[in-house]
Design a protein around this motif. Structure first.
Motif, short mmCIF file in Angstrom:
data_model
loop_
_atom_site.label_atom_id
_atom_site.label_comp_id
_atom_site.label_asym_id
_atom_site.label_seq_id
_atom_site.Cartn_x
_atom_site.Cartn_y
_atom_site.Cartn_z
N GLN A 130 0.97 -1.04 0.02
CA GLN A 130 0.06 0.09 -0.15
C GLN A 130 0.77 1.46 -0.04
N HIS A 131 0.28 2.25 -0.48
CA HIS A 131 1.04 3.68 -0.56
C HIS A 131 -0.08 4.72 -0.09
N PHE A 132 0.57 5.55 0.87
CA PHE A 132 -0.32 6.42 1.31
C PHE A 132 -0.15 7.96 1.19
N GLN A 133 -0.97 8.96 1.23
CA GLN A 133 -1.00 10.25 1.24
C GLN A 133 -1.84 10.50 2.54
N ILE A 134 -1.43 11.56 3.22
CA ILE A 134 -2.16 11.95 4.42
C ILE A 134 -3.57 12.13 4.13
N THR A 135 -4.15 12.36 2.93
CA THR A 135 -5.33 12.54 2.73
C THR A 135 -6.01 11.10 2.44
N SER A 136 -5.27 10.30 1.86
CA SER A 136 -6.04 8.94 1.67
C SER A 136 -6.14 8.22 2.92
N ALA A 142 -11.83 7.52 8.34
CA ALA A 142 -13.25 8.11 8.54
C ALA A 142 -14.31 7.13 8.20
N ARG A 143 -13.96 6.24 7.08
CA ARG A 143 -14.97 4.89 6.75
C ARG A 143 -15.30 4.25 8.04
N PHE A 144 -14.21 4.04 8.88
CA PHE A 144 -14.40 3.11 10.24
C PHE A 144 -14.57 4.00 11.46
N GLY A 145 -15.00 5.08 11.34
CA GLY A 145 -15.47 5.80 12.58
C GLY A 145 -14.28 6.71 13.33
N PHE A 146 -13.03 6.84 12.46
CA PHE A 146 -12.13 7.43 13.27
C PHE A 146 -11.91 8.92 12.60
N ASN A 147 -11.86 9.91 13.41
CA ASN A 147 -11.69 11.22 12.77
C ASN A 147 -10.15 11.69 13.12
N MET A 148 -9.72 12.37 12.07
CA MET A 148 -8.13 13.05 12.35
C MET A 148 -8.13 13.96 13.17
N LEU A 149 -7.20 13.84 14.22
CA LEU A 149 -6.86 15.17 15.15
C LEU A 149 -6.01 15.99 14.47
N SER A 150 -4.76 15.26 13.92
CA SER A 150 -3.52 15.76 13.85
C SER A 150 -2.81 15.21 12.71
N SER A 151 -1.91 15.70 11.92
CA SER A 151 -0.91 15.08 11.04
C SER A 151 0.20 15.97 11.14
N VAL A 176 -14.08 16.57 4.01
CA VAL A 176 -13.79 17.31 2.68
C VAL A 176 -12.24 17.56 2.43
N LEU A 177 -11.80 16.88 1.53
CA LEU A 177 -10.33 16.91 1.35
C LEU A 177 -9.89 17.97 0.33
N ALA A 178 -8.60 18.33 0.23
CA ALA A 178 -8.16 19.43 -0.71
C ALA A 178 -7.84 18.38 -1.99
N PRO A 179 -7.64 18.98 -3.21
CA PRO A 179 -7.37 18.10 -4.36
C PRO A 179 -6.08 17.24 -3.84
N VAL A 180 -5.91 16.16 -4.55
CA VAL A 180 -4.97 15.17 -4.26
C VAL A 180 -3.69 15.63 -5.42
N MET A 181 -2.48 15.70 -4.98
CA MET A 181 -1.29 16.14 -5.66
C MET A 181 -1.09 14.93 -6.56
N ASP A 182 0.04 14.80 -7.64
CA ASP A 182 0.11 13.98 -8.57
C ASP A 182 1.15 12.84 -7.91
#
Length: 317
Positions: A130-136, A142-151, A176-182
Motif C-alpha cells: 500500500q502507498h499513502f498520502q495524508i488525505t488517503s 473515516a470510513r471506520f469511525g475515526f476522525n483525524m485530529l492531527s498529522s 472534505v479533502l483538498a485536491p490530491v497532488m500527482d
C-alpha cells in the motif's frame, strides 16, 4: 503475507526516534492515568515498550503474523508504526482497530508518505503493498469511525513518513479533502531513483571513495545493502567481516565472510590486527545501516578513521 513474514528476523535495533513517539502519546493522557495501549505490528518488544511500562501503563503488543483473535481488550490508545504499508486488506485491519476501540480511543499511525517519494524513496520497498498520502489515510480511517485530529511530517519517528492521530467517534463524517497532488509522477520519480541506486550505486560507492585500496572490509549491518556490497566484492581477494547486533543474522552470510558481534570485534580489534599481520589502515569499516550511523560511527572512530556510510537512498537521478 503471514507466510512471507513468518521467518523474519526479530528486530533488535530501534531505527526510530523513541522520544517523538512518547511525546505524541503523552499529549493525550496525564501521567497519573492508568492507560491501556496496544502496539499493533510491533515485531518485538524493545526499549520503546519498556519506556511506556515505566509510566505504569498496561501495554500489549502484537505482530502482523499473530492472530488478532487473541486480543480481548478495548484500548485507550492503539499505535501502528510503519505497518499498514505491509497489509493486503486495509479494511480488515481497520475493522480490528474499530473492534478494539471505545469512544475517544486514540489511534496513532505512521506510514511512508508518497508526497516525498520523489525526494526520498525509502518507502518504496518491494514488500510494501500500500502507498499513502495524508488525505488517503484520513479518508480510510473515516470510513471506520475515526476522525483525524492531527498529522505531521516533523513529528514522525522516521524521516520518510508522516504520523497521523485519530480519535474513534463511532461515525465519522466523510472529510472534505483538498485536491490530491500527482502521486503517480512522484512514485515514478522515486522508483527511477531507486533503480538507479540499485544498478549503479554499489560500484560507484567503491569508486568514489577509492575503497579498493583496503584489504579487509568490516561491514556493519547484515541487510539488503550488505548483499549489494557483496555482489561488488564477489570474486575479489578481499577479506570480509560481517558485523551485526543480532547474532541470528550470522546464518545469512556465506563462507566468504566471517561474522562478529560488533562489540566483540571492536574490543578485539588490536588482537585481530596482530593475528592477521595487518595494520589499521588495511581495514575499512562500512556502515550499511544509515539510519543507525549516529550510534555506529562514534564506536568505530575510537579504533579507526576509515569509516564510510553506504546510503543508496542519497542517490538522485
Amino acid at each position: 503475507m503471514k507466510a512471507y513474514y513468518c521467518d523474519q528476523v526479530i528486530h533488535i535495533a530501534e531505527d526510530y526516534d523513541i522520544e517523538k513517539r512518547i511525546s505524541i502519546i503523552q499529549n493525550f493522557f496525564r501521567a497519573e492515568q492508568i492507560v491501556t495501549l496496544l502496539d499493533y505490528g510491533s515485531n518485538s518488544e524493545r526499549h520503546f515498550h519498556h519506556r511506556l511500562r515505566q509510566l505504569e501503563w498496561e501495554v500489549d503488543t502484537i505482530d502482523v503474523i499473530s492472530d488478532e483473535r487473541t486480543l480481548k481488550n478495548k484500548y485507550d490508545i492503539i499505535t501502528s508504526y510503519f505497518v499498514l504499508e505491509h497489509i493486503l486488506s486495509l479494511d480488515e485491519i481497520f475493522e480490528t482497530f474499530r473492534d478494539l476501540s471505545t469512544l475517544q480511543t486514540k489511534l496513532i499511525i505512521e506510514v511512508p508518505g508518497v508526497e516525498i517519494y520523489d525526494r526520498d524513496y525509502s518507502g518504496l520497498l518491494h514488500e510494501h503493498q500500500q502507498h499513502f498520502q495524508i488525505t488517503s489515510l484520513q479518508a480510510l480511517a473515516a470510513r471506520f469511525g475515526f476522525n483525524m485530529l492531527s498529522s505531521s511530517w516533523d513529528d514522525c519517528s522516521r524521516k520518510f513518513g508522516f504520523v497521523s492521530v485519530f480519535e474513534f467517534v463511532g461515525h465519522a463524517e466523510k472529510p472534505v479533502l483538498a485536491p490530491v497532488m500527482d502521486a503517480p509522477s512522484r512514485y515514478m520519480k522515486g522508483r527511477e531513483c531507486q533503480v538507479q541506486a540499485n544498478t549503479y550505486y554499489p560500484q560507484k560507492f567503491f569508486e568514489d571513495f577509492g575503497l579498493r585500496r583496503f584489504k579487509v572490509f568490516a561491514i556493519w549491518g547484515i541487510n539488503e545493502n550488505f548483499e549489494k556490497l557483496m555482489s561488488v566484492l564477489k570474486g575479489g581477494m578481499e577479506s570480509i567481516v560481517a558485523l551485526d547486533m543480532n547474532p541470528d543474522k550470522a546464518g545469512y552470510v556465506d563462507d566468504r565472510s566471517v561474522y562478529f558481534h560488533p562489540s566483540k570485534f571492536i574490543e578485539g580489534f588490536e588482537v585481530f590486527l596482530e593475528e592477521t599481520g595487518l595494520v589499521s589502515d588495511d581495514v575499512c569499516f562500512i556502515c550499511t545501516a544509515p539510519s543507525h550511523v549516529k550510534d555506529i560511527e562514534p564506536r568505530i572512530r575510537c579504533i579507526s578513521n576509515n569509516f564510510f556510510t553506504y546510503d543508496p537512498s542519497a542517490t538522485s537521478v
